[in-house]
Design an enzyme around this catalytic site. Structure first.
Site, mmCIF file in Angstrom:
data_model
loop_
_atom_site.group_PDB
_atom_site.id
_atom_site.type_symbol
_atom_site.label_atom_id
_atom_site.label_comp_id
_atom_site.label_asym_id
_atom_site.label_seq_id
_atom_site.Cartn_x
_atom_site.Cartn_y
_atom_site.Cartn_z
ATOM 1 N N CYS A 281 -0.739 8.116 -9.204
ATOM 2 C CA CYS A 281 -0.048 8.688 -8.050
ATOM 3 C C CYS A 281 0.908 9.801 -8.508
ATOM 4 C CB CYS A 281 0.671 7.593 -7.263
ATOM 5 S SG CYS A 281 1.168 8.102 -5.610
ATOM 6 N N GLU B 125 -4.229 -0.417 -9.477
ATOM 7 C CA GLU B 125 -3.650 -1.723 -9.847
ATOM 8 C C GLU B 125 -3.705 -2.726 -8.697
ATOM 9 O OE1 GLU B 125 -0.090 0.966 -8.721
ATOM 10 O OE2 GLU B 125 -1.990 1.152 -9.817
ATOM 11 N N HIS C 199 -3.971 4.015 -6.236
ATOM 12 C CA HIS C 199 -3.301 2.940 -6.993
ATOM 13 C C HIS C 199 -4.326 1.872 -7.364
ATOM 14 C CE1 HIS C 199 1.014 3.996 -6.417
ATOM 15 N NE2 HIS C 199 0.533 4.638 -5.365
#
Length: 563
Positions: free
Chosen positions: A399, A528, A526
């Site tokens: 990001c 994750e 993102h």
């Protein structure tokens, strides 16, 4: 539908989320379909406008919901995809009730906490519990509900009252309350104290809820005499008192619960159609926990961010790195570096901090710059990115980390000295990162590009595409207001910084890769948030593989992990 309510006593942050997730994992391992709901008693509509120092990271769901990080635990443990309505807040409930009142739905009645707010909570829970969260789209059989905060908190009272009523509506065989409490051990005496738990259970009973299981959290394993004392003073059988001490990894928690007979208890208490023994899923968790504890080789990653004083601020990033490290049989050594400490201003103010931060960065095997907002610490992040690029250190920017990698490249490789993001310098002559057309500067909540979006690879010659299994596109979760300026991308590509992934329209740059570098990757999304213990996120896996020098071998094996 069976409902399991998890409440907490004595202190907040006691581990209710992990225990709720672990209970869900155990029941899922018995072949049941499980969903989860988190209740946060704060008045905010959602977690989107919080500073990470308030409640930890803001977790983003597929549907764009900005929610509490505990929903991330549920998704990772249970391997499910939740929705924004799985996170209930006081703000959402009151907004819902007030909207109904304005619409005239209460037919002129006085709108009150009881029954209108409490009814709204019960309806929300019952409706959301039925929403499928697995890939097979079947209705769940069990709903685990975590009530945030601590019993006795004034803001949590309407929710406790709602569940006091709900236990009779759902019937005893369909409702179970688990109370998580702390058993402290003062250094002065070394004795484990049960009084806080006794007081907490008494407060819960006074509000009309009786715990079916008391889960006692402690630093060290609890002695049997303590268990018997809690059983006697809290009016439960000894087998209804469960101990969870601090363990080396959260993977161990479901196993500790299972070893204390929780499956047998749930089978009897909720009349569940299951065997007493868990299936292969829990055996996989046991193997994973054992493997985690036996790891010898270490890989160090420097996380350069601005919220490094609280590890929960980067909970999903840490988990994604841990999943990837475990997949390649390495122990993760994550070094948190406050990006402001890498800046020249810190050298003048506190040279010791400055040199310690740079020492950490220099000895790391890989560098990660995660997302964030605001100008503070950005110069330090740019320094770290420059170091990773010039010294050929494996690097992943997520990001804001990707946006700053573009800014750094523009300044140092394209010689655009004032290149910047319009977030930090609205008047820059070289706006390499700009705000998006849908960004509304007036409102902060829910005005970002949020949720699962498709990213299309525009070349086959991409490391990340290979890591994703040579897919033509990937779908990952986003949370950002700014993006790379598409009008300037050709300048970067000519110098070797390739934009290998973009959105379906081709206007938004999603993935960058640098030529002639072991691993220099930036992603606007993102990844994750969709990492799972047994399915690590490809960008994070790539970083760990490059940091351990095994990326090329992995790619040559056709992206298969060595046994």
């Amino acid at each position: 539908m069976k409902y399991i309510l998890v409440t907490g006593g004595v202190i907040s942050g006691i581990g209710k989320g992990i225990i709720a997730s672990s209970i869900g994992t155990i029941l899922k391992s018995c072949g049941l379909r499980v969903t989860a709901i988190k209740i946060d008693p704060y008045i905010n509509i959602d977690a989107g406008t919080f500073s990470p120092y308030e409640h930890g990271e803001v977790f983003v769901l597929n549907d764009g919901g900005e929610v509490d990080l505990d929903l991330g635990n549920y998704e990772r443990f249970l391997d499910i995809n939740l929705y924004k309505d799985n996170n209930i807040t006081t703000g959402k409930i009151y907004q819902h009730v007030i909207n109904k009142e304005r619409h005239g739905d209460y037919l002129g009645k006085t709108v009150q906490v009881v029954p209108h707010i409490t009814d709204a909570v019960q309806e929300w829970v019952m409706n959301q519990a039925k929403v499928p969260v697995d890939d097979d789209k079947k209705e769940p059989q069990i709903c685990v509900i975590e009530l945030g905060g601590t019993i006795g908190d004034i803001e949590g009272m309407p929710f406790v009252e709602a569940f006091r009523q709900f236990q009779f509506k759902a019937k005893r065989e369909n409702f179970c309350n688990i109370h998580v409490s702390l058993v402290p051990q003062p250094n002065a005496t070394g004795e484990q104290k049960t009084k806080p738990t006794q007081n907490s259970v008494r407060a819960l009973r006074g509000l009309g809820l009786s715990p079916d299981l008391i889960v006692c959290r402690s630093a060290k394993p609890i002695e049997m005499a303590v268990k018997e004392k809690i059983s006697m003073f809290c009016h439960v059988e000894p087998e209804q008192v469960i101990f969870i001490h601090d363990v080396s990894s959260t993977y161990r928690v479901p196993i500790l619960l299972e070893e204390q007979g929780i499956i047998k208890y749930f089978k009897q208490r909720l009349n569940l159609p299951i065997d007493d023994q868990p299936s292969d899923l829990l055996m996989k968790w046991k193997k994973m926990a054992c493997r985690y504890e036996r790891l010898l080789k270490v890989c160090s990653i420097a996380l350069v961010g601005k919220y490094t004083k609280l590890s929960d601020c980067y909970a999903s990033v840490f988990k994604a790195l841990e999943h990837s490290a475990l997949a390649i049989n390495y122990k993760l050594d994550l070094m948190y570096i406050d990006s402001t400490e890498l800046e020249r201003s810190t050298e003048a103010e506190n040279s010791v901090k400055y040199h310690q931060a740079w020492h950490k960065l220099c000895k790391a095997d890989g560098i990660l710059v995660p997302g964030g907002f605001g100008i503070r610490g950005t110069e330090g992040k740019l320094q770290a990115i420059s170091w990773a690029r010039t010294k050929k250190k494996p690097f992943l920017g997520v990001c804001l980390g990707m946006q700053l990698a573009v800014v750094e490249f523009a300044r140092n490789c394209l010689n655009w000295g004032d290149a910047n993001s319009t977030e930090f310098d609205p008047d820059t002559k070289n706006p390499v990162v700009i705000d998006m057309p849908e960004h509304n500067p007036g409102d902060m909540g829910g005005t970002m590009r949020l949720g699962k979006r498709r990213t299309v690879f525009k070349t086959e010659n991409s490391v990340l595409r290979k890591l994703y299994g040579d897919e033509m596109f990937v779908e990952e979760r986003h949370r950002h207001r700014y993006e790379v300026n598409p009008e300037l991308t050709h300048c970067f590509e000519e110098k070797g910084l390739k934009f290998v992934g973009h959105d379906t329209e081709g206007n938004r740059m999603e993935i960058i890769e640098l030529e002639n570098h072991p691993y220099f990757v930036g992603v606007q999304f993102h990844p994750e948030f969709s990492s799972r213990p047994m399915k690590p996120s490809p960008p994070y896996l790539g970083l760990l593989l490059a940091a351990t020098g095994t990326l090329n071998a992995y790619l040559q094996r056709g992206c298969k992990l060595s046994p």
